[in-house]
Write an enzyme that holds these catalytic residues in place. Structure first.
Site, PDB file in Angstrom:
ATOM      1  N   SER A 104      33.077  20.123  37.672  1.00 45.45           N
ATOM      2  CA  SER A 104      33.111  19.156  38.768  1.00 45.45           C
ATOM      3  C   SER A 104      32.402  19.666  40.020  1.00 45.45           C
ATOM      4  O   SER A 104      31.877  18.876  40.811  1.00 45.45           O
ATOM      5  CB  SER A 104      34.556  18.781  39.109  1.00 45.45           C
ATOM      6  OG  SER A 104      35.285  19.913  39.530  1.00 45.45           O
ATOM      7  N   SER A 110      34.944  35.657  35.356  1.00 42.38           N
ATOM      8  CA  SER A 110      36.118  36.328  35.912  1.00 42.38           C
ATOM      9  C   SER A 110      35.931  36.436  37.427  1.00 42.38           C
ATOM     10  O   SER A 110      35.530  35.470  38.078  1.00 42.38           O
ATOM     11  CB  SER A 110      36.305  37.693  35.257  1.00 42.38           C
ATOM     12  OG  SER A 110      37.467  38.327  35.738  1.00 42.38           O
ATOM     13  N   TYR A 165      46.461  34.944  41.026  1.00 43.18           N
ATOM     14  CA  TYR A 165      45.045  34.921  40.649  1.00 43.18           C
ATOM     15  C   TYR A 165      44.625  36.258  40.043  1.00 43.18           C
ATOM     16  O   TYR A 165      44.030  36.298  38.959  1.00 43.18           O
ATOM     17  CB  TYR A 165      44.188  34.597  41.865  1.00 43.18           C
ATOM     18  CG  TYR A 165      42.733  34.382  41.547  1.00 43.18           C
ATOM     19  CD1 TYR A 165      42.325  33.294  40.782  1.00 43.18           C
ATOM     20  CD2 TYR A 165      41.753  35.260  42.003  1.00 43.18           C
ATOM     21  CE1 TYR A 165      40.987  33.077  40.480  1.00 43.18           C
ATOM     22  CE2 TYR A 165      40.407  35.052  41.712  1.00 43.18           C
ATOM     23  CZ  TYR A 165      40.035  33.964  40.962  1.00 43.18           C
ATOM     24  OH  TYR A 165      38.695  33.758  40.659  1.00 43.18           O
ATOM     25  N   LYS A 210      43.366  37.114  36.115  1.00 46.02           N
ATOM     26  CA  LYS A 210      42.035  37.664  35.843  1.00 46.02           C
ATOM     27  C   LYS A 210      42.125  39.048  35.202  1.00 46.02           C
ATOM     28  O   LYS A 210      41.338  39.388  34.312  1.00 46.02           O
ATOM     29  CB  LYS A 210      41.203  37.716  37.126  1.00 46.02           C
ATOM     30  CG  LYS A 210      40.832  36.348  37.683  1.00 46.02           C
ATOM     31  CD  LYS A 210      39.984  35.544  36.705  1.00 46.02           C
ATOM     32  CE  LYS A 210      39.493  34.246  37.317  1.00 46.02           C
ATOM     33  NZ  LYS A 210      38.663  33.446  36.378  1.00 46.02           N
TER      34      LYS A 210
END
Length: 288
Positions: free
Chosen positions: A13, A136, A150, A154
């Site tokens: 998007s 990543s 977050y 990762k």
């Protein structure tokens, strides 16, 4: 273009995903652009000629498998490159995070890429050719206060993908696995941060400070996203900056990300040197 590649890209998007679509279509490659609520959220990509596919990476496994089967059959020869790009940033101190909030970000940033990978691997292994690219972050190496969700997702993704790369070296040596670790780039990522609601009054001042830092990043990111995507395309194709080079599993992008990753590695080497004797002292002494 004589032999265009077919790319499947998640999270198209905006940001890196959108740029991948536009750059690859300009090169003449086939692109399957995916995203949640794709007909509306990806309408701006229709004129590129990319195939638009509605895909929520957090969907149940059976739905992911059905979507990947559909995607595989869009172009003759199936899919050559998978770009696992969908993801989001969650901001909140560990004490204020709920287990559900952590599950949600892991569903998108960790389980989503792995579910897509598993759905496509039987066909990719049969081809024994192609690339699995995982977007990543420098956050896969180091921590920031308020970024446990977050960073945790990762860190986990990079560990699992490193295992995958070793497995595929045995079962499908023609398949390339690549992790790219961007620093701060001018996408909309920092403008779309998910913030944990205030739950512990003691963290009020901390949260104010963290949000001020986050807001200060927006529009001041040092990285050029167009350049980053161009280099990622080179890494997959072995062109441009990647021409004639052996591509490693991990590639950092951006001076800020590169610097923080290097500093973490150097500090870890220092710790290993300083604590070498203590570490080795725990070994079982072998009889002479």
């Amino acid at each position: 273009m004589a032999n265009p590649q077919t790319w499947l890209i998640t999270g198209c998007s905006s940001g890196f995903g959108e740029l991948f679509v536009r750059q690859l279509r300009a090169l003449g490659d086939n692109v399957i652009a995916t995203g949640r609520n794709a007909p509306s959220k990806l309408a701006h990509l229709v004129d590129t000629g990319a195939k638009i596919l509605d895909l929520d990476v957090t969907a149940p496994v059976a739905e992911i498998e059905a979507k990947m089967a559909e995607a595989w059959n869009i172009y003759p020869g199936g899919i050559d490159v998978v770009v696992n790009n969908a993801g989001y940033i969650l901001s909140g101190a560990v004490e204020e995070l709920t287990a559900q909030e952590l599950r949600d970000i892991f569903d998108t940033n960790f389980h989503g890429p792995l579910n897509i990978t598993r759905a496509l691997l039987p066909k990719l292994r049969a081809k024994n050719k192609g690339t699995l690219l995982y977007i990543s972050s420098q956050a896969g190496w180091h921590a920031d206060p308020g970024a446990a969700g977050y960073c945790g997702s990762k860190f986990a993704l990079e560990g699992a993908v490193e295992c995958l790369s070793q497995e595929l070296a045995m079962f499908a040596p023609g398949l390339k696995v690549l992790i790219v670790e961007p620093g701060y780039f001018r996408t909309q990522a920092f403008a779309k941060i998910n913030h944990v609601p205030p739950r512990v009054p003691d963290y009020a001042q901390f949260n104010t400070a963290v949000r001020a830092v986050e807001a200060g990043i927006v529009g001041n990111e040092p990285g050029d996203a167009e350049k980053a995507v161009s280099i990622m395309v080179d890494l997959v194709k072995g062109t441009g900056v990647a021409q004639g080079k052996d591509i490693p599993l991990r590639v950092p992008l951006g001076s800020d990300g590169w610097g923080r990753i290097r500093a973490k590695c150097e500090n870890m080497i220092k710790i290993c040197d300083e604590w070498e004797e203590v570490a080795k002292s725990t070994d079982i002494v072998k009889p002479e």
